[in-house]
Design an enzyme around this catalytic site. Structure first.
Site: not given
Length: 265
Positions: A47, A58, A172
């Site tokens: 990934e 993030d 995911y």
């Protein structure tokens, strides 16, 4: 249309380990070397993220990773060059991209076609809501790219089922609230949730966010995850050893080798 992730997860008993790296961190050449180290150590897939100036999903570690890459001169074209080099060296390896949607929106249809031509298998846009992603999903389908949807810890069950159905590579599943980063411990609910989702999904489930230890990887595998993604752990190693890339390579090699050996346990 099948892609390499479909082939990877064709056996439902297959347990995959997928490292995440920011392309160009700490610089383009070292980035390529570190990614190759991970694959050669036994990574089942990759990934990879394009550095972005405002990576809102993030945490601090991966934010600094992206800023390092940008500071080193990494841009969109640099990332494409790295992807071509990686694909040429590893023709059968599944490769997924984690992109912030602005990078695709600014380039339109051309970007999807280019990723398909390079040999990318799937894309997830962590800041693109499902309800606003119809055009994106159609472009993925038109160019043979796999779609990766994300399920958050507070996603209602009915919506989670819909997201599972709209994933063509894997889904995911975010293991915790908040952004990316390392976690010492996970709540029991994180594991039981993976177990519940795996029982209603016909698509592979890959879990990420906060995972940093081999026993954590094993726990998620045992509770039904088909794959586990780890990224911040490797970004932190790069940050702590910017002038000693061989030591980062040694860490990556050792960690992934330990993960692969744990499959037999």
């Amino acid at each position: 249309m099948t892609n390499r992730f479909n082939q990877l997860f064709a056996n439902p008993q297959r347990k995959a380990f997928i490292p995440f790296f920011t392309l160009g961190d700490p610089n383009p050449e070292s980035s390529f070397e570190l990614i190759c180290t991970a694959v050669d150590a036994g990574a089942d897939a990759l990934e990879l993220g394009f550095p972005f100036s405002d990576p809102i999903t993030d945490g601090p570690v991966n934010q600094r990773s992206m800023h390092r890459a940008l500071k080193a001169g990494t841009n969109y074209e640099t990332c494409l060059t790295l992807l071509r080099r990686i694909r040429k060296k590893y023709p059968s390896l599944p490769i997924g991209l984690l992109l912030y949607y602005n990078l695709l929106y600014m380039r339109g249809s051309e970007a999807y076609a280019e990723f398909s031509e390079i040999g990318i298998d799937a894309i997830v846009c962590s800041d693109l809501p499902f309800d606003e992603s119809e055009w994106h999903m159609q472009k993925l389908a038109d160019t043979g790219l796999g779609c990766i949807q994300m399920i958050a810890p507070n996603t209602p069950s009915e919506r989670a089922v819909s997201l599972l159905k709209h994933s063509s590579a894997f889904t995911y599943v975010i293991s915790r609230f908040g952004t990316t980063g390392t976690n010492e411990h996970f709540e029991t609910e994180a594991l039981t949730r993976i177990e519940s989702l795996s029982q209603v999904s016909t698509q592979p489930i890959v879990v990420g966010f906060g995972i940093s230890k081999v026993p954590q990887v094993q726990d998620f595998w045992k509770h039904g995850a088909n794959g586990v993604i780890i990224g911040s752990l490797f970004s932190l190693q790069i940050e702590n050893s910017l002038h000693d890339i061989p030591s980062v390579q040694a860490f990556i090699d050792g960690f992934i080798s330990e993960v692969q050996a744990s499959k037999a346990c």
